[in-house]
Scaffold this motif. Structure first.
Motif, PDB file in Angstrom:
ATOM      1  N   SER A 128       0.841  -1.211   0.000  1.00  0.00           N
ATOM      2  CA  SER A 128       0.000   0.000   0.000  1.00  0.00           C
ATOM      3  C   SER A 128       0.874   1.258   0.000  1.00  0.00           C
ATOM      4  CB  SER A 128      -0.932  -0.002   1.218  1.00  0.00           C
ATOM      5  OG  SER A 128      -0.153  -0.146   2.385  1.00  0.00           O
ATOM      6  N   ILE A 129       2.136   1.114   0.369  1.00  0.00           N
ATOM      7  CA  ILE A 129       3.061   2.259   0.337  1.00  0.00           C
ATOM      8  C   ILE A 129       3.567   2.412  -1.105  1.00  0.00           C
ATOM      9  CG2 ILE A 129       5.296   3.149   1.147  1.00  0.00           C
ATOM     10  CD1 ILE A 129       4.771   1.553   3.771  1.00  0.00           C
ATOM     11  N   GLY A 130       3.334   3.586  -1.664  1.00  0.00           N
ATOM     12  CA  GLY A 130       3.732   3.829  -3.060  1.00  0.00           C
ATOM     13  C   GLY A 130       2.958   2.932  -4.019  1.00  0.00           C
ATOM     14  N   LEU A 131       1.744   2.588  -3.647  1.00  0.00           N
ATOM     15  CA  LEU A 131       0.924   1.629  -4.407  1.00  0.00           C
ATOM     16  C   LEU A 131       0.963   1.888  -5.923  1.00  0.00           C
ATOM     17  CD1 LEU A 131      -1.157  -0.735  -4.088  1.00  0.00           C
ATOM     18  CD2 LEU A 131      -2.931   1.016  -4.119  1.00  0.00           C
ATOM     19  N   SER A 132       1.227   0.844  -6.658  1.00  0.00           N
ATOM     20  CA  SER A 132       1.250   0.851  -8.139  1.00  0.00           C
ATOM     21  C   SER A 132       2.329   1.744  -8.753  1.00  0.00           C
ATOM     22  CB  SER A 132      -0.105   1.259  -8.721  1.00  0.00           C
ATOM     23  OG  SER A 132      -1.091   0.400  -8.255  1.00  0.00           O
ATOM     24  N   ARG A 133       3.273   2.210  -7.959  1.00  0.00           N
ATOM     25  CA  ARG A 133       4.388   2.941  -8.562  1.00  0.00           C
ATOM     26  C   ARG A 133       5.438   1.936  -9.058  1.00  0.00           C
ATOM     27  NH1 ARG A 133       6.352   8.169  -5.286  1.00  0.00           N
ATOM     28  NH2 ARG A 133       7.133   8.653  -7.367  1.00  0.00           N
ATOM     29  N   PRO A 134       6.054   2.111 -10.190  1.00  0.00           N
ATOM     30  CA  PRO A 134       6.038   3.312 -11.017  1.00  0.00           C
ATOM     31  C   PRO A 134       4.698   3.498 -11.756  1.00  0.00           C
ATOM     32  CG  PRO A 134       7.327   1.589 -12.077  1.00  0.00           C
ATOM     33  CD  PRO A 134       6.952   1.082 -10.730  1.00  0.00           C
ATOM     34  N   ASN A 135       4.147   4.707 -11.611  1.00  0.00           N
ATOM     35  CA  ASN A 135       2.925   5.062 -12.325  1.00  0.00           C
ATOM     36  C   ASN A 135       3.304   5.783 -13.631  1.00  0.00           C
ATOM     37  OD1 ASN A 135       3.713   7.627 -11.569  1.00  0.00           O
ATOM     38  ND2 ASN A 135       2.410   7.647  -9.748  1.00  0.00           N
ATOM     39  N   LYS A 136       2.299   6.323 -14.307  1.00  0.00           N
ATOM     40  CA  LYS A 136       2.539   6.943 -15.616  1.00  0.00           C
ATOM     41  C   LYS A 136       3.579   8.077 -15.534  1.00  0.00           C
ATOM     42  CE  LYS A 136      -0.455   8.071 -19.385  1.00  0.00           C
ATOM     43  NZ  LYS A 136      -1.712   8.669 -19.752  1.00  0.00           N
ATOM     44  N   ALA A 137       3.429   8.906 -14.493  1.00  0.00           N
ATOM     45  CA  ALA A 137       4.363  10.037 -14.334  1.00  0.00           C
ATOM     46  C   ALA A 137       5.777   9.532 -14.049  1.00  0.00           C
ATOM     47  CB  ALA A 137       3.881  10.948 -13.211  1.00  0.00           C
ATOM     48  N   ASP A 138       5.871   8.463 -13.226  1.00  0.00           N
ATOM     49  CA  ASP A 138       7.199   7.890 -12.926  1.00  0.00           C
ATOM     50  C   ASP A 138       7.846   7.352 -14.205  1.00  0.00           C
ATOM     51  OD1 ASP A 138       6.967   8.232 -10.114  1.00  0.00           O
ATOM     52  OD2 ASP A 138       5.800   6.385  -9.960  1.00  0.00           O
ATOM     53  N   LEU A 139       7.034   6.664 -15.023  1.00  0.00           N
ATOM     54  CA  LEU A 139       7.592   6.069 -16.243  1.00  0.00           C
ATOM     55  C   LEU A 139       8.128   7.156 -17.173  1.00  0.00           C
ATOM     56  CD1 LEU A 139       5.006   3.195 -16.868  1.00  0.00           C
ATOM     57  CD2 LEU A 139       7.335   2.975 -15.997  1.00  0.00           C
ATOM     58  N   LYS A 140       7.457   8.325 -17.145  1.00  0.00           N
ATOM     59  CA  LYS A 140       7.921   9.447 -17.985  1.00  0.00           C
ATOM     60  C   LYS A 140       9.307   9.906 -17.482  1.00  0.00           C
ATOM     61  CE  LYS A 140       6.244  13.818 -19.837  1.00  0.00           C
ATOM     62  NZ  LYS A 140       6.885  14.900 -19.094  1.00  0.00           N
ATOM     63  N   THR A 141       9.434  10.021 -16.162  1.00  0.00           N
ATOM     64  CA  THR A 141      10.718  10.451 -15.572  1.00  0.00           C
ATOM     65  C   THR A 141      11.823   9.435 -15.901  1.00  0.00           C
ATOM     66  OG1 THR A 141       9.449  11.357 -13.745  1.00  0.00           O
ATOM     67  CG2 THR A 141      11.812  11.117 -13.369  1.00  0.00           C
ATOM     68  N   ILE A 142      11.463   8.158 -15.809  1.00  0.00           N
ATOM     69  CA  ILE A 142      12.457   7.099 -16.086  1.00  0.00           C
ATOM     70  C   ILE A 142      12.868   7.142 -17.567  1.00  0.00           C
ATOM     71  CG2 ILE A 142      12.842   4.587 -16.087  1.00  0.00           C
ATOM     72  CD1 ILE A 142      10.549   4.587 -13.807  1.00  0.00           C
ATOM     73  N   SER A 143      11.874   7.358 -18.445  1.00  0.00           N
ATOM     74  CA  SER A 143      12.185   7.466 -19.887  1.00  0.00           C
ATOM     75  C   SER A 143      13.119   8.643 -20.140  1.00  0.00           C
ATOM     76  CB  SER A 143      10.949   7.783 -20.707  1.00  0.00           C
ATOM     77  OG  SER A 143      10.092   6.794 -20.682  1.00  0.00           O
ATOM     78  N   GLU A 144      12.844   9.751 -19.474  1.00  0.00           N
ATOM     79  CA  GLU A 144      13.691  10.942 -19.677  1.00  0.00           C
ATOM     80  C   GLU A 144      15.127  10.666 -19.236  1.00  0.00           C
ATOM     81  OE1 GLU A 144      10.004  14.086 -19.352  1.00  0.00           O
ATOM     82  OE2 GLU A 144      11.364  13.897 -17.640  1.00  0.00           O
ATOM     83  N   PHE A 145      15.255   9.893 -18.165  1.00  0.00           N
ATOM     84  CA  PHE A 145      16.584   9.495 -17.701  1.00  0.00           C
ATOM     85  C   PHE A 145      17.270   8.657 -18.806  1.00  0.00           C
ATOM     86  CE2 PHE A 145      19.029   6.267 -15.053  1.00  0.00           C
ATOM     87  CZ  PHE A 145      20.068   7.117 -14.733  1.00  0.00           C
ATOM     88  N   GLY A 146      16.510   7.726 -19.387  1.00  0.00           N
ATOM     89  CA  GLY A 146      17.042   6.895 -20.480  1.00  0.00           C
ATOM     90  C   GLY A 146      17.459   7.749 -21.674  1.00  0.00           C
ATOM     91  N   ILE A 147      16.640   8.744 -21.999  1.00  0.00           N
ATOM     92  CA  ILE A 147      16.946   9.627 -23.144  1.00  0.00           C
ATOM     93  C   ILE A 147      18.254  10.396 -22.871  1.00  0.00           C
ATOM     94  CG2 ILE A 147      16.154  11.721 -24.375  1.00  0.00           C
ATOM     95  CD1 ILE A 147      13.234  10.579 -23.946  1.00  0.00           C
ATOM     96  N   ALA A 148      18.394  10.871 -21.629  1.00  0.00           N
ATOM     97  CA  ALA A 148      19.611  11.623 -21.267  1.00  0.00           C
ATOM     98  C   ALA A 148      20.845  10.720 -21.347  1.00  0.00           C
ATOM     99  CB  ALA A 148      19.460  12.199 -19.863  1.00  0.00           C
ATOM    100  N   LEU A 149      20.700   9.479 -20.931  1.00  0.00           N
ATOM    101  CA  LEU A 149      21.842   8.541 -21.013  1.00  0.00           C
ATOM    102  C   LEU A 149      22.193   8.267 -22.470  1.00  0.00           C
ATOM    103  CD1 LEU A 149      20.894   5.912 -18.258  1.00  0.00           C
ATOM    104  CD2 LEU A 149      22.662   7.680 -18.095  1.00  0.00           C
ATOM    105  N   ASN A 150      21.164   8.103 -23.281  1.00  0.00           N
ATOM    106  CA  ASN A 150      21.382   7.832 -24.711  1.00  0.00           C
ATOM    107  C   ASN A 150      22.159   8.984 -25.357  1.00  0.00           C
ATOM    108  OD1 ASN A 150      20.902   6.158 -27.033  1.00  0.00           O
ATOM    109  ND2 ASN A 150      19.542   7.775 -27.755  1.00  0.00           N
ATOM    110  N   ARG A 151      21.739  10.205 -24.989  1.00  0.00           N
ATOM    111  CA  ARG A 151      22.418  11.394 -25.533  1.00  0.00           C
ATOM    112  C   ARG A 151      23.888  11.381 -25.112  1.00  0.00           C
ATOM    113  NH1 ARG A 151      19.505  15.530 -23.109  1.00  0.00           N
ATOM    114  NH2 ARG A 151      17.611  14.868 -24.150  1.00  0.00           N
ATOM    115  N   ARG A 152      24.112  11.040 -23.831  1.00  0.00           N
ATOM    116  CA  ARG A 152      25.488  11.004 -23.305  1.00  0.00           C
ATOM    117  C   ARG A 152      26.357  10.029 -24.079  1.00  0.00           C
ATOM    118  NH1 ARG A 152      26.521  12.562 -17.078  1.00  0.00           N
ATOM    119  NH2 ARG A 152      26.433  14.695 -17.805  1.00  0.00           N
TER     120      ARG A 152
END
Ligand SMILES: Cc1cc2nc3c(=O)[nH]c(=O)nc-3n(C[C@H](O)[C@H](O)[C@H](O)COP(=O)(O)O)c2cc1C
Length: 259
Positions: A128-152
């Motif tokens: 019940s703590i952080g239930l269902s996370r990663p949620n849609k917003a989290d996945l967006k943040t994680i994708s952005e991290f992936g995009i930044a790594l790809n650029r690097r």
């Protein structure tokens, strides 16, 4: 040196870290190979990487640290000035020294860390703590991290990069959790799904109803993998853990990215 392959090395007893690392990996424009170290291996696999690999390491935080089981794989893990990025998932309490410990360990094994992220998720013990996370917003943040790594890895001189992550030494001792799953003898069919999935080799293959308390890491993977729902932890102990964790966890924590 051109980076040509993505290697994913992770430990994910209940699958959340795997979800997070896969989401980041989707944004990296390289052919990928996975090394899932969540299943117990008596003989540790030899994993060697070179300068043309990019390795994404993923762990769940246990007691504010890298799980001891995952650290045991480092004896046979070797980089050769290999660029790497780190992902730590944690159940909305804190990741404390986990990124520092992971960074130090991988650097000692020949990797060069160019990015890291700590991502709050559903707590694998008290869901019940952080239930269902990663949620849609989290996945967006994680994708952005992936995009930044790809650029690097595509555009930057990786040898010139260095990142800082939070944490302190000495690391604290791992907390021993009292949550040791037990099998209900009337439901257990001895299918051994729990034996095969246990990351710590704590369940007896001869008698799957027996759990070695000293080896069990309380990851609860066996509870999730049992189709008969024969394995569970004491509801009293679980509600005590929930009471404790509810006081120190915040379900709306945000990710921290280090680039
Ligand atoms: C034994 C154990 C210890 C944990 N310790 C922490 C902790 O120190 N801080 C925290 O926020 N979450 C903690 N968690 C929660 C996990 O880090 C989190 O749920 C993680 O996403 C699980 O990843 P997985 O699904 O890949 O196994 C702990 C979970 C377990 C089972």
């Amino acid at each position: 040196m051109k980076t040509t392959e993505l290697k994913l090395v992770y430990f994910s007893p209940t699958g959340t870290t795997r979800r997070v690392i896969m989401e980041a990996a989707r944004q990296i424009d390289l052919k990928s190979v996975s090394f899932d170290l969540s299943v117990h291996k008596e003989k540790k696999p030899v994993l060697q990487f070179d300068e043309t690999d990019f390795v994404l390491f993923g762990i769940p935080v246990y007691s504010g640290r890298v799980p001891e089981t995952f650290l045991s794989y480092f004896e046979t893990l070797k980089g050769n000035n290999t660029p790497a990025a780190l992902i730590a998932t944690y159940g909305c309490r804190a990741y404390e020294d986990a990124l520092l410990e992971l960074k130090t360990e991988v650097e000692n094994r020949g990797f060069h860390v160019i990015g890291a992220g700590a991502f709050p998720t559903e707590h694998s013990i008290v869901r019940s703590i952080g239930l269902s996370r990663p949620n849609k917003a989290d996945l967006k943040t994680i994708s952005e991290f992936g995009i930044a790594l790809n650029r690097r890895i595509k555009n930057e001189d990786l040898s010139a990069l260095s990142i800082q992550v939070p944490g302190n030494t000495p690391y604290r001792k791992y907390a021993k959790t009292p949550l040791i799953p037990k099998a209900d003898v009337s439901l257990c069919t001895e299918c051994k799904a729990c034996v095969k999935s246990c990351p710590a080799g704590a369940i007896s293959a001869q008698d799957p109803k027996k759990t070695d308390k000293k080896k069990c890491i309380s990851c609860l993977r066996c509870v999730r993998s049992c189709k008969q729902k024969a394995r569970s932890v004491s509801s009293m102990k679980l509600s005590m853990a929930a009471k404790k964790l509810n006081k120190v966890c915040q379900s709306d924590k945000a990710a921290d990215i280090f680039l």
